[in-house]
Scaffold this active site. Structure first.
Site, PDB file in Angstrom:
ATOM      1  N   ASP B  50     125.823   9.456  61.033  1.00  0.00           N
ATOM      2  CA  ASP B  50     124.927   9.257  62.162  1.00  0.00           C
ATOM      3  C   ASP B  50     125.264  10.185  63.323  1.00  0.00           C
ATOM      4  OD1 ASP B  50     123.739   7.180  60.702  1.00  0.00           O
ATOM      5  OD2 ASP B  50     125.238   5.762  61.420  1.00  0.00           O
ATOM      6  N   HIS B  73     127.016  14.957  83.527  1.00  0.00           N
ATOM      7  CA  HIS B  73     125.613  14.533  83.553  1.00  0.00           C
ATOM      8  C   HIS B  73     125.335  13.632  82.357  1.00  0.00           C
ATOM      9  CE1 HIS B  73     125.615  18.051  80.948  1.00  0.00           C
ATOM     10  NE2 HIS B  73     124.479  17.642  80.420  1.00  0.00           N
ATOM     11  N   HIS B  75     123.506  13.574  79.547  1.00  0.00           N
ATOM     12  CA  HIS B  75     123.041  13.933  78.206  1.00  0.00           C
ATOM     13  C   HIS B  75     124.020  13.455  77.133  1.00  0.00           C
ATOM     14  CE1 HIS B  75     120.137  17.369  79.512  1.00  0.00           C
ATOM     15  NE2 HIS B  75     119.496  16.238  79.325  1.00  0.00           N
ATOM     16  N   ASP B 195     129.252  27.239  81.158  1.00  0.00           N
ATOM     17  CA  ASP B 195     128.255  26.922  80.122  1.00  0.00           C
ATOM     18  C   ASP B 195     127.737  28.198  79.431  1.00  0.00           C
ATOM     19  OD1 ASP B 195     125.927  26.165  78.743  1.00  0.00           O
ATOM     20  OD2 ASP B 195     124.886  25.398  80.512  1.00  0.00           O
ATOM     21  N   SER B 233     115.127  12.376  78.329  1.00  0.00           N
ATOM     22  CA  SER B 233     116.068  12.546  79.438  1.00  0.00           C
ATOM     23  C   SER B 233     115.584  13.570  80.464  1.00  0.00           C
ATOM     24  CB  SER B 233     117.433  12.971  78.905  1.00  0.00           C
ATOM     25  OG  SER B 233     117.321  14.234  78.278  1.00  0.00           O
ATOM     26  N   ASN B 234     114.525  14.300  80.144  1.00  0.00           N
ATOM     27  CA  ASN B 234     114.082  15.333  81.096  1.00  0.00           C
ATOM     28  C   ASN B 234     113.205  14.715  82.168  1.00  0.00           C
ATOM     29  OD1 ASN B 234     113.220  17.564  82.502  1.00  0.00           O
ATOM     30  ND2 ASN B 234     113.335  18.872  80.692  1.00  0.00           N
ATOM     31  N   HIS B 364     107.570  24.598  78.031  1.00  0.00           N
ATOM     32  CA  HIS B 364     108.994  24.265  78.033  1.00  0.00           C
ATOM     33  C   HIS B 364     109.779  25.401  78.676  1.00  0.00           C
ATOM     34  CE1 HIS B 364     112.847  22.677  76.768  1.00  0.00           C
ATOM     35  NE2 HIS B 364     113.160  23.865  76.296  1.00  0.00           N
ATOM     36  N   VAL B 365     110.770  25.037  79.468  1.00  0.00           N
ATOM     37  CA  VAL B 365     111.783  26.023  79.886  1.00  0.00           C
ATOM     38  C   VAL B 365     113.135  25.389  79.582  1.00  0.00           C
ATOM     39  CG1 VAL B 365     110.342  27.011  81.723  1.00  0.00           C
ATOM     40  CG2 VAL B 365     111.973  25.184  82.269  1.00  0.00           C
ATOM     41  N   HIS B 368     119.374  25.526  80.620  1.00  0.00           N
ATOM     42  CA  HIS B 368     120.607  26.313  80.728  1.00  0.00           C
ATOM     43  C   HIS B 368     120.302  27.707  81.264  1.00  0.00           C
ATOM     44  CE1 HIS B 368     122.912  23.360  78.338  1.00  0.00           C
ATOM     45  NE2 HIS B 368     121.760  23.184  77.711  1.00  0.00           N
TER      46      HIS B 368
END
Lengths: 555, 555
Positions: B50, B73, B75, B195, B233-234, B364-365, B368
């Site tokens: 999983d 954050h 995520h 990142d 989550s966005n 979408h963008v 990151h």
């Protein structure tokens, strides 16, 4: 115009609503011709399956009518199903020289070479097959000797493009037959079946020569060995790699079975030009100074067993990637392969190689035309009817929008599934009946013996494994004589889960005792009882649902 | 400058050489702090698994030193491992309000909520944890309330960016803390951990507002219902969808468990602004005129069980996609999901919906930063040492090249694997010892009980299935008393392969007879004999290698 009561039917048996296993049947009266006989690689859920081919039940049922198979080019998704097809339906095959060269290799492997009639065609050929008269036009694609067909029928001319792009500066100097296409359009084309692969991509696809320029630049700046991986069938690109090797005074070693095979066939047939002495044996790679060596390899998709992956993991017998080597991956990932290729790239970087790949440079162009090229084809051919093929549904949909934008009547466009038929009679097209079509799965030597039940079991087994429960009962009183023994494969590692399995054992013993005391004596009820009780317990404890196979013996 | 004999060690326990399960340990003397505790989704070969979490053996072994976990954050790849972590190591958790709101939901599910100390932080916080003093700076990312950390240690300041982009026009009006970053740089930063997700992508990542504009355009032109799927989550994007809904006088229904959860939490905490009356129950969707309805859904990755996929297949309880609906897929495919998403798009087109997705428009963008933003971070922070994190190897490599281009000394860059340590003492950095690190696999309720052997079995089972061979022998003379019975699961469908299985039966009988006559009486030898003979026969006949499980009983 139709001179009889007959009609023309076009039946895509593969390649619409999917990428792969292209095959289209054209039927008129007592005559059937087939264009292409491809394979498809298995979907993710087709566990253990090697390849997928079209279901040709319709053709088998009409076997006396089938006049031949015409092949557009030598890619697997157009020829890979041919050996299986010919075993069931031995009809003449028509293809260009290189295409037949590649087919011969396959037929030899399947022991069919001497049994099948192969007919070489060129763009001068006119092939008469019953009521069909097929002429041939040259296309550009990512393999040489690609053609499309203009199929003259009593109902009118159908143009079947096959895979194509328009490359105005082709590497082999063999442009598309613009005049033929335009002449067909001028005289009138009933319907166009056209390649939809890049229908979602705006603009033009670049010429393969662009890749040649990038390869030259890479060769110019590489300081040590160059290892370059690409599709074994992209002989244009391979030619440009050979040209660069010779231009920079290097030597070329070829690794990977399909790469060696294809280059050998193409060189024999004159589709590859190479100076004597350019080619070296992979054994010699380590004997030459690094700056003289170019290694041409398979594995541009990061396939786990391919030459490039093995070189990256230092498990290739002859060549190993070294720090400072330049590795060029001259391809783009086929959907589904992204992770494999990323892993190989990472591995190469870890070794200390300089890796050049698509995300950061231009070492690949597509073999399929983008939107403007698809519109150019529509403008040249000016068909009355349009059938987008060679694509998943959204690509066919997008291609049909492009057709409308060039003036095709939206009512004259058919977006179809495999097995659907489009019928033409008296100049009018309509959807006809649906015929048998589908996937035939090939697993090892088995053709079609793996079906949904087997795949469902493989899926279950892959998720949570299997528990086999073995117990021997007394015939007289149902007492347990031996067992229960529980054997686990792919569920939990026994040494780590002794407690769980001991408790599972008790559950089985209790369940059997209860069933026996209730005088349940049907085998299926006893087995289901054990399966249910144990399954429930294991799900509570682990939230997993292994397959449970109770084996209950009576002595 | 170091005042003692102590040193600072930075140990990435996850998130380097991989995407996911981000976790970094900072060690100084008797103090350890941890940044993030993420999960990773399983690789293709981790069948039935999983999720995957970091191996925290190193932290367990030093449990008395661990002062807390700081979260950047909310995520999953930063918080998803937290419940498992806290079960083993209950230390205080530090995060912003929204991040902790999302963590609370997880802890509640795991029955941990009352046991863990959660501490709210803001960009004004200064957190003293042993020898570490952590200050907080605001970042832009695809979820609100994202922060990075400046970790002051006796050896100097480490800047740990967390996930970030620079969005100059953020949807929530909360820009990055440029001054703090620049001030840190001005005062001197020992090392930057930054990142690397988009280190391969040239240029700048566009502002999230661009998506808002596209959404507005889509809303303006849609004639019937709008169904829009994005990451749950966005919340920036979700806010823009709510804004568009209100601007065009429509009503919004939310479907999909994680979407409902996240919006509820974010709305309660004030991270989502919405007028009363905007939200409707999914039951009301069919009662309103089509042009008034917006459905916000999960499933932007085409996940088979998600709300969008179920709506597309008409298996969703409340909402069905209808011809003429506009479906917006406001995401890009995560590598590995391309095929799922393509299938869903195809299905939606087949229904007759107008589908807007990334290949053909700008919905979408990324969250990151691209190369220019990574260089901006390097310019602001001006670190002496650089450790690229949050990326696969090639991304770390590319990021390190970007760092060199901004002036970082190539000798001061560490590209590391999980478990590697980078030690700083007296202002000098070097590679330290390697600590235990790795993947802990979670399957159902089992944490780490599925290992390589179980996975290898699942792989085998998934490819060719299993044959269980049951036979009872006489204790006296070894004669076969019952069987052999062969049970097949995932190998061949029995009814289609009777002949093969009959022959297999004979092979087993012969082999047993031979072994008994040779006086072989060790169980393992008898079982191996059966396994080998049967395996050989089946491979010859089918080119498949099913798992063979001989069960031989003696009575």
């Amino acid at each position: 115009m139709s001179k009889s009561n007959n009609k023309l039917s076009i039946i895509p048996l593969g390649g619409v609503g999917e990428i792969g296993k292209n095959m289209t049947a054209y039927v008129y009266g007592n005559d059937i011709i087939v264009v292409d006989a491809g394979l498809k690689f298995p979907e993710e859920e087709m566990l253990g399956i090697d390849i997928v081919i079209p279901d040709i039940t319709f053709l088998i049922e009409n076997r006396t009518k089938v006049r031949g198979v015409l092949i557009t080019h030598g890619h697997e998704d157009h020829i890979g199903g041919l050996p299986y097809f010919l075993k069931l339906l031995n009809v003449p095959v028509y293809g260009t020289r290189l295409t037949l060269g590649l087919i011969e290799g396959k037929l030899r492997e399947h022991g069919l070479l001497d049994l099948v009639k192969l007919n070489v065609i060129t763009n001068k050929s006119v092939i008469k097959l019953g009521e069909f008269t097929v002429s041939v036009f040259n296309n550009n694609h990512s393999i040489p000797d690609t053609v499309g067909f203009a199929i003259d029928t009593p109902e009118g001319v159908i143009v079947h493009t096959g895979d194509f792009k328009f490359d105005y500066t082709p590497v082999d100097g063999r442009p598309a037959d613009f005049f033929k296409l335009a002449e067909l359009g001028e005289k009138g084309v009933l319907a166009l079946l056209s390649d939809s692969t890049n229908a979602e991509r705006p603009g033009y696809t670049m010429s393969e020569r662009v890749v040649g320029q990038t390869i030259n630049d890479c060769f110019a700046s590489a300081e040590r060995r160059i290892i370059i991986a690409t599709f074994a069938s992209n002989l244009h690109r391979i030619q440009q790699i050979i040209d660069a090797t010779e231009k920079f005074g290097k030597k070329l070693a070829v690794v990977g079975r399909s790469m060696v095979n294809n280059i050998t066939i193409a060189h024999e047939l004159g589709y590859i030009r190479m100076n004597p002495g350019t080619l070296i044996d992979p054994d010699e790679v380590n004997k030459l100074p690094a700056e003289q060596v170019v290694v041409l390899s398979t594995g541009s998709q990061g396939e786990p067993m391919s030459a490039l992956t093995r070189m990256a993991r230092a498990t290739h017998r002859k060549v190993e990637v070294m720090p400072g080597d330049t590795v060029i991956i001259a391809s783009s990932p086929i959907p589904g392969n992204e992770k494999f290729i990323s892993r190989t790239i990472d591995q190469l970087f870890r070794i200390g190689a300089d890796v050049i790949y698509q995300a950061v440079s231009g070492v690949h162009v597509s073999g399929h035309g983008s939107q403007e090229e698809l519109k150019l084809m529509l403008n040249l051919v000016r068909p009355k009817y349009f059938i987008p093929v060679h694509g998943e549904y959204r690509m066919l949909k997008r291609h049909s929008e492009l057709a409308v934008s060039t003036g095709v009547d939206p009512d004259n466009i058919f977006i179809v599934d495999i097995g659907d038929s489009i019928e033409f009679q008296g100049g009018k097209g309509r959807l006809g009946p649906k015929y048998t079509a589908g996937n035939v799965l090939i697993d090892g030597l088995g053709v079609g013996d793996v079906g949904n039940i087997v795949l469902r079991d493989r899926k279950l087994l892959s998720q949570d494994g299997i528990l086999v429960v073995v117990v021997t009962l007394s015939k007289q009183d149902g007492a347990i004589l031996s067992g229960p023994d529980i054997i686990s494969r792919g569920f939990v590692y026994v040494r780590e889960s002794e407690e769980l399995l001991e408790e599972a054992n008790k559950i089985v013993t209790q369940t059997l005792g209860k069933l026996v005391s209730e005088n349940v004596n049907e085998w299926s009820s006893i087995k289901n009882g054990v399966r249910d009780a144990l399954g429930r317990y294991l799900y509570e404890q682990t939230r997993r649902r292994p397959m449970i196979l109770p084996i209950i013996m009576e002595v």
